[in-house]
Each structure stands twice: as structure tokens, then as C-alpha cells.
Design an enzyme around this catalytic site. Structure first.
Site, PDB file in Angstrom:
ATOM      1  N   LYS A   1      48.866  47.821  35.317  1.00  0.00           N
ATOM      2  CA  LYS A   1      49.033  46.374  35.094  1.00  0.00           C
ATOM      3  C   LYS A   1      47.689  45.759  34.690  1.00  0.00           C
ATOM      4  O   LYS A   1      46.782  45.653  35.503  1.00  0.00           O
ATOM      5  CB  LYS A   1      49.542  45.661  36.346  1.00  0.00           C
ATOM      6  CG  LYS A   1      49.988  44.236  36.000  1.00  0.00           C
ATOM      7  CD  LYS A   1      50.065  43.302  37.171  1.00  0.00           C
ATOM      8  CE  LYS A   1      48.833  42.489  37.393  1.00  0.00           C
ATOM      9  NZ  LYS A   1      48.468  41.550  36.326  1.00  0.00           N
TER      10      LYS A   1
ATOM     11  N   GLU B   1      37.682  48.917  43.796  1.00  0.00           N
ATOM     12  CA  GLU B   1      36.371  48.601  43.201  1.00  0.00           C
ATOM     13  C   GLU B   1      36.329  47.083  43.092  1.00  0.00           C
ATOM     14  O   GLU B   1      37.023  46.496  42.278  1.00  0.00           O
ATOM     15  CB  GLU B   1      36.249  49.297  41.845  1.00  0.00           C
ATOM     16  CG  GLU B   1      34.815  49.440  41.400  1.00  0.00           C
ATOM     17  CD  GLU B   1      34.393  48.295  40.514  1.00  0.00           C
ATOM     18  OE1 GLU B   1      33.829  47.325  41.071  1.00  0.00           O
ATOM     19  OE2 GLU B   1      34.611  48.366  39.301  1.00  0.00           O
TER      20      GLU B   1
ATOM     21  N   CYS C   1      31.001  43.155  37.600  1.00  0.00           N
ATOM     22  CA  CYS C   1      30.969  43.288  39.058  1.00  0.00           C
ATOM     23  C   CYS C   1      29.597  43.765  39.538  1.00  0.00           C
ATOM     24  O   CYS C   1      29.149  43.414  40.621  1.00  0.00           O
ATOM     25  CB  CYS C   1      32.066  44.224  39.524  1.00  0.00           C
ATOM     26  SG  CYS C   1      32.122  45.746  38.590  1.00  0.00           S
TER      27      CYS C   1
HETATM   28  P1  NDP Z   1      41.796  39.096  40.659  1.00  0.00           P
HETATM   29  O1  NDP Z   1      41.325  40.031  41.682  1.00  0.00           O
HETATM   30  O2  NDP Z   1      42.799  38.057  41.059  1.00  0.00           O
HETATM   31  O3  NDP Z   1      42.410  39.873  39.411  1.00  0.00           O
HETATM   32  C1  NDP Z   1      42.233  41.248  39.142  1.00  0.00           C
HETATM   33  C2  NDP Z   1      43.576  41.915  38.869  1.00  0.00           C
HETATM   34  O4  NDP Z   1      44.388  41.844  40.039  1.00  0.00           O
HETATM   35  C3  NDP Z   1      44.392  41.247  37.762  1.00  0.00           C
HETATM   36  O5  NDP Z   1      45.157  42.218  37.091  1.00  0.00           O
HETATM   37  C4  NDP Z   1      45.303  40.332  38.555  1.00  0.00           C
HETATM   38  O6  NDP Z   1      46.471  39.965  37.868  1.00  0.00           O
HETATM   39  C5  NDP Z   1      45.638  41.228  39.731  1.00  0.00           C
HETATM   40  N1  NDP Z   1      46.106  40.501  40.908  1.00  0.00           N
HETATM   41  C6  NDP Z   1      45.927  39.198  41.227  1.00  0.00           C
HETATM   42  N2  NDP Z   1      46.503  38.927  42.411  1.00  0.00           N
HETATM   43  C7  NDP Z   1      47.067  40.076  42.844  1.00  0.00           C
HETATM   44  C8  NDP Z   1      47.834  40.428  43.990  1.00  0.00           C
HETATM   45  N3  NDP Z   1      48.105  39.536  44.945  1.00  0.00           N
HETATM   46  N4  NDP Z   1      48.256  41.689  44.124  1.00  0.00           N
HETATM   47  C9  NDP Z   1      47.977  42.610  43.175  1.00  0.00           C
HETATM   48  N5  NDP Z   1      47.288  42.325  42.069  1.00  0.00           N
HETATM   49  C10 NDP Z   1      46.832  41.085  41.898  1.00  0.00           C
HETATM   50  O7  NDP Z   1      40.552  38.371  40.036  1.00  0.00           O
HETATM   51  P2  NDP Z   1      40.515  36.941  39.345  1.00  0.00           P
HETATM   52  O8  NDP Z   1      40.977  37.111  37.983  1.00  0.00           O
HETATM   53  O9  NDP Z   1      41.236  35.901  40.134  1.00  0.00           O
HETATM   54  O10 NDP Z   1      38.970  36.596  39.450  1.00  0.00           O
HETATM   55  C11 NDP Z   1      38.475  35.946  40.623  1.00  0.00           C
HETATM   56  C12 NDP Z   1      37.108  36.435  40.970  1.00  0.00           C
HETATM   57  O11 NDP Z   1      37.165  37.808  41.277  1.00  0.00           O
HETATM   58  C13 NDP Z   1      36.110  36.358  39.826  1.00  0.00           C
HETATM   59  O12 NDP Z   1      35.550  35.106  39.758  1.00  0.00           O
HETATM   60  C14 NDP Z   1      35.141  37.413  40.220  1.00  0.00           C
HETATM   61  O13 NDP Z   1      34.224  36.891  41.153  1.00  0.00           O
HETATM   62  C15 NDP Z   1      36.002  38.464  40.888  1.00  0.00           C
HETATM   63  N6  NDP Z   1      36.366  39.562  39.957  1.00  0.00           N
HETATM   64  C16 NDP Z   1      35.739  40.755  40.137  1.00  0.00           C
HETATM   65  C17 NDP Z   1      36.004  41.788  39.266  1.00  0.00           C
HETATM   66  C18 NDP Z   1      35.330  43.091  39.400  1.00  0.00           C
HETATM   67  O14 NDP Z   1      35.247  43.816  38.431  1.00  0.00           O
HETATM   68  N7  NDP Z   1      34.882  43.454  40.563  1.00  0.00           N
HETATM   69  C19 NDP Z   1      36.924  41.632  38.147  1.00  0.00           C
HETATM   70  C20 NDP Z   1      37.589  40.365  38.098  1.00  0.00           C
HETATM   71  C21 NDP Z   1      37.281  39.376  38.972  1.00  0.00           C
HETATM   72  P3  NDP Z   1      46.519  38.562  37.076  1.00  0.00           P
HETATM   73  O15 NDP Z   1      45.477  38.636  36.033  1.00  0.00           O
HETATM   74  O16 NDP Z   1      47.882  38.556  36.542  1.00  0.00           O
HETATM   75  O17 NDP Z   1      46.247  37.493  38.093  1.00  0.00           O
END
Ligand code: NDP
Length: 507
Positions: free
Chosen positions: A205, A279, A313
Site C-alpha cells: 500500500k 522503520e 527520516c
Molecule cells: P504516516 O505514518 O501516516 O503515513 C505512512 C504510511 O502509513 C502511508 O502509506 C499511510 O497511508 C499509512 N497509514 C496511515 N495511517 C495508517 C494506519 N492507521 N494504519 C496503517 N497504515 C497507515 O505518515 P504521515 O503521512 O501522516 O506523515 C506524518 C509524519 O510522519 C511526518 O510529518 C513525518 O514526521 C513522519 N513520517 C516519517 C516517515 C519516515 O520515513 N520515517 C515517512 C513519512 C512520514 P496514507 O498515505 O493513505 O495516510
């Protein structure tokens, strides 16, 4: 009458001969062509090598963050679609993929890698249009590294017994993979390549804002003649990701994203026998000692935090500078910051592109405001931002203290917090004062100091005299709230294998 010209008082030039704010070269726009790519008006779910409508039919719109214009509609999967994808992956595992010898799986992976290389311009342009990252990064980093992961894991597919001697390695079965929006294609490759090499089938996903290179990859999967159902891609909001995580026929969950969602996933799988790798976020310390080559360190600092708009990240978002070199370093850093070009991600001269979404931009703005309110001093170069799209100026904060939110929270934007230290022990203590532990950087001429720092810092990856270097052969992952498990290298392969040798997981 004699006219005497007033001497100019100008700050010292940096190593590039440039003075802060000065723009000696007017770059002509150099936009990458888009006529070689094709974005479909609508994408269905990729299940069993076919694009299928979600049931019931529902879509959402994906936009270009640099223009805010719609790019495509994509299917909004339902719970029933998740089940359909997992059942398809299970069937493909049972009938095809688990039966293939490793050398045959390797052939498919090599084929995918070569097709990605052949179609690299397409991937790079679509990735930049959908994510907002500069084309020079998608072209030179994301796409080549993604292909390199497939090449690397193709090499392991027929050598699992060699990688894990006396362990009788077996695939886990069906793997659920959830990836973020900051490196859409690269995270797909980090997840899918080792999973397939180990003999698993996958349901992936992508993030809702950045599914387009995943769907382009789906086309590559078909071109490579991968047996139907080995790779399935579904799109939908976070709840659909959670349905996938909880599906009873999933054997492993691999997640990259926020710590908050990572914790929810860990809770959801607790008590089941699903394997999990997480991660998550980071707040990396980049530590510069007074014997470091400053000009090199400046480039490492810039790359560490402004690469990919800081949406990384492992970004070096906390800079620790030894007090004795603080002033020259800050002067050089400000001058270098002023040379960064912010704007159209498709322009080959752009250094900092668009923030991925309005929501992420608001988060960055809110944290920057908190930095000002808490008393840190802000510096932003005087650059013009495009009038549309989600752009943010590269930002530097000095006078930051450990308790400031900008020193504690992951900003995930082009914002650097600068702190100082006097002794190595103080640097270690401050660097480790974070709930995260993903990465760190050390800049010093002294080898023994590098070893001391590397051993003392609670971070999964520590770079010495460089930053943000990635290689498929090298494991990557975190401590503490940055998650657990490793991706990349042999460690990343082991995460997709049952090494217990006790015959579980349907084998
Ligand atoms: P999320 O953790 O919400 O998103 C990452 C992935 O998880 C996306 O595919 C998202 O889907 C999915 N997801 C969201 N909610 C759920 C859930 N309840 N169960 C399973 N999967 C889920 O990150 P955000 O996009 O909200 O970003 C928020 C903050 O997270 C950023 O500001 C940053 O600080 C951090 N972040 C860190 C990352 C890293 O690489 N470590 C990457 C991205 C964000 P969908 O897009 O459909 O919501």
C-alpha cells in the site's frame, strides 16, 4: 574634482566564491520534458497483474504538489478489496512463487531491475511530478538506487542457504507492506526486492499522496511477466493500511512511516505470530568537530537536511557544532544556503522542490513558528517562491536549546536546528538526548574520535565525514522510537525469511 569610490564592506565569500544572497549566475530554466510519460486519468487496484476497480467503485484524486493540479484518480480500496489482494497473493505463493527455484526468481528480479533502468526517465519524471522532489534527485538517486536494490537482491535469491548457513531459510508467505510519500519508488524497492528474493508474495500500500510510481512499477511487473499475484498494489487511506495489517492471512508486516502509526501497527499485531519490521521517524544529530574540513562539512550539512526538502527520516536535522568553529561555520552555512535554488521540481537546476502536501507544509510552518516563539533565531535566504504549490524556504535556526520543540520533534521539512558543544562527551550526551535513534553524522579528521562517537551514539546508522549515503548492501534501521528490524543487506533479507527451521508458515 576627484571622486573616490567608497570601499564595499562585504561578508567573506564561501568556498564557491559566493557571498550570501548574491546570485552571480542567472540560470535559464531547464525543465525536464514530460512528453515521454503517460499518466492515466484513472488507476485501478493492481491485483493478479490486472488493474481492477475497487468494489464498490470509489476513487480519490492525486495532485502535483508543485502546481496543486490534479494528476490522476486512483482507486480507494475497500475491506473486501484488501481481502481479494491478500487471497490473490496467497494463491500465487502456493501455486507459483514458492515452487520456483531461487535462480528462477532471480531472473525475474534482474528483469525488473533492467526494465526500471530502461524506463528510468519515465520513473524520474513521474516521481518528481507526484512527490515534489527535484528531478536531479529522482533521476540521480531514487531511481538508480531502486534499480540497484532489485539487482542486489536478485543476486541473493539463489544463495539463501549461503546467506544463512545451517538455518534452512524458508519464505514467510504473504507480506503486507506500507510505504510513505517521501521516497515512494525507493521505499517500494526496499520492500519488494528482498521480499520476492526470499520467495514471498506481497501486497503493497503506497501513501495516498504518492501512488503513481507504484502503478508505473505495476506496469513493469507485467512487462517482466511476473506470475500474476506475486506483486499486488492497493491504494486507499490509512484505515485500509490497517485492514491489511490485521488481515489474518498476512505473515509479515513491513512499515515505513511515522512513529505514531508504527506504534498502532505494533499494537495491532501484538499476540499474533506475524513478523514485523518498523522503520519510523528520526531526529539525527550531525556533529562537527573543530578539526573537520569545514567546506566539506558544509556540503554534508546541506545534503543532510535540505536533500528531498528535508523530508527524510534520517535527515541531519540537529546540527551540533564545536564552539571554537561555530562562527566561521555559521557564516559559511548561511552563504551556502543562499545559493540553493527553490522551485519547479522538474527544473534540472532546482535544489529544493515542493513539500509533499498542504498538510505537511502546515506541520512544517507550525513547528517553525514554535521555534520563533520559543526564542530561537531564524535565518532564511531571500529567495522567491513560486506562487502556487507547497513551497517552503530552506530554514536555519541558531540559538536553539535542547528543550525547544524544533530540537526534539521530527519536522520533516527543510529546517535545521543548530546547537553547540565543547567536548566530545557533551556532544554524545546531547546527540543521544532524543526519543529517536535512526541515524547520525560525525565530522572530524581524527579516526579514533570517529570510532568513539560511532560506538557511543544510539543510532542505527552513523556516517563519518559524509551524510545520507545509501547502498543496497548496507543495513538500515533504528533504535528506540525509530523502530526495529533492518532493511538492506543480508539483514534485510533475513527479515523476510523464516530461519527457525521448524516448518511453520505453511511450508
Ligand atoms: P504516516 O505514518 O501516516 O503515513 C505512512 C504510511 O502509513 C502511508 O502509506 C499511510 O497511508 C499509512 N497509514 C496511515 N495511517 C495508517 C494506519 N492507521 N494504519 C496503517 N497504515 C497507515 O505518515 P504521515 O503521512 O501522516 O506523515 C506524518 C509524519 O510522519 C511526518 O510529518 C513525518 O514526521 C513522519 N513520517 C516519517 C516517515 C519516515 O520515513 N520515517 C515517512 C513519512 C512520514 P496514507 O498515505 O493513505 O495516510
Amino acid at each position: 574634482m576627484t571622486l573616490t569610490k567608497k570601499p564595499e564592506t562585504r561578508p567573506a565569500p564561501n568556498s564557491w566564491g559566493l557571498v550570501g544572497g548574491e546570485d552571480p549566475w542567472e540560470y535559464a530554466p531547464a525543465p525536464e520534458a514530460t512528453d515521454h510519460i503517460r499518466i492515466e486519468p484513472e488507476y485501478g487496484l493492481f491485483i493478479g497483474n490486472e488493474f481492477r476497480r475497487s468494489k464498490p467503485r470509489k476513487t480519490f484524486t492525486v495532485i502535483n504538489p508543485a502546481t496543486e493540479e490534479p494528476l490522476a484518480k486512483v482507486a480507494h480500496a475497500s475491506r473486501a478489496d484488501v481481502d481479494r489482494a491478500v487471497r490473490t497473493a496467497r494463491e500465487a505463493h502456493r501455486t507459483d512463487w514458492s515452487k520456483l527455484p531461487g535462480r528462477e526468481r532471480a531472473k525475474y528480479l534482474y528483469r525488473i531491475a533492467r526494465l526500471m533502468q530502461e524506463r528510468s526517465r519515465e520513473f524520474a519524471v513521474v516521481e518528481s511530478m507526484n512527490s515534489g522532489k527535484p528531478i536531479k534527485e529522482s533521476r540521480d538517486v531514487d531511481v538508480p538506487l531502486a534499480a540497484a536494490h532489485f539487482f542486489y537482491y536478485a543476486g541473493w535469491a539463489d544463495k539463501l542457504e549461503y546467506a544463512f548457513p545451517n538455518r534452512d531459510p524458508k519464505p514467510l508467505g504473504v507480506v503486507a507492506q506500507i510505504i510513505p510519500w517521501n521516497f515512494p519508488l525507493l521505499m517500494l524497492a526496499w520492500k519488494i526486492a528482498p521480499a520476492l528474493a526470499a520467495g514471498n508474495t506481497v501486497v503493497l500500500k503506497p501513501a495516498s499522496t504518492t501512488p503513481l510510481t507504484a502503478y508505473l512499477f505495476a506496469d513493469v511487473v507485467r512487462q517482466a511477466d511476473l506470475p500474476p499475484g506475486v506483486v499486488n498494489i492497493i491504494t486507499g487511506p490509512g484505515e485500509i493500511g490497517m485492514e491489511l495489517v490485521k488481515h489474518p492471512d498476512v505473515n509479515k508486516v513491513a512499515f515505513t512511516g511515522s512513529t505514531a502509526v508504527g506504534k498502532m501497527i505494533a499494537r495491532a499485531v501484538a499476540g499474533s505470530d506475524k513478523k514485523v519490521t518498523l522503520e519510523l521517524g528520526g531526529k539525527a544529530a550531525n556533529i562537527v568537530f573543530d578539526d573537520a574540513p569545514l567546506d566539506q562539512a558544509i556540503e554534508g550539512i546541506i545534503n543532510g537536511i535540505y536533500f528531498n526538502q528535508g523530508e527524510v527520516c534520517c535527515a541531519g536535522s540537529r546540527l551540533f557544532v564545536q564552539e571554537s568553529v561555530y562562527e566561521p561555520l555559521i557564516d559559511k552555512l548561511k552563504a551556502r544556503l543562499s545559493t540553493l535554488r527553490v522551485g519547479d521540481p522538474l527544473d534540472k537546476n532546482t535544489d529544493v522542490g515542493a513539500i509533499n502536501s498542504a498538510g505537511q507544509l502546515a506541520k512544517v510552518q507550525e513547528l517553525v513558528e514554535s521555534g520563533i516563539a520559543e526564542g530561537a533565531e531564524i535565518f532564511q535566504p531571500d529567495c522567491e517562491l513560486p506562487t502556487r504549490g507547497f513551497f517552503f524556504r530552506p530554514t536555519l535556526f541558531t540559538g536553539v536549546s535542547q528543550s525547544h520543540r524544533i530540537a526534539q520533534e521530527e519536522i520533516f521539512g527543510p529546517v535545521l536546528s543548530v546547537l553547540t558543544f565543547r567536548t566530545p562527551d557533551e556532544a554524545i550526551e546531547k546527540a543521544n538526548n532524543t526519543p529517536y535513534g535512526l541515524s547520525a553524522g560525525v565530522w572530524t579528521e581524527k579516526g579514533s574520535r570517529i570510532f568513539k562517537m560511532v560506538n557511543a551514539m544510539r543510532a542505527g546508522v552513523v556516517w563519518a565525514n559524509t551524510f545520507n549515503r545509501f547502498d543496497p548492501t548496507s543495513p538500515f534501521g533504528g533504535y528506540k522510537e525509530s523502530g526495529y528490524g533492518r532493511e538492506g543487506g543480508v539483514h534485510g533479507l533475513g527479515a523476510y525469511l523464516d530461519l527457525s527451521g521448524d516448518g511453520r508458515n505453511g511450508r
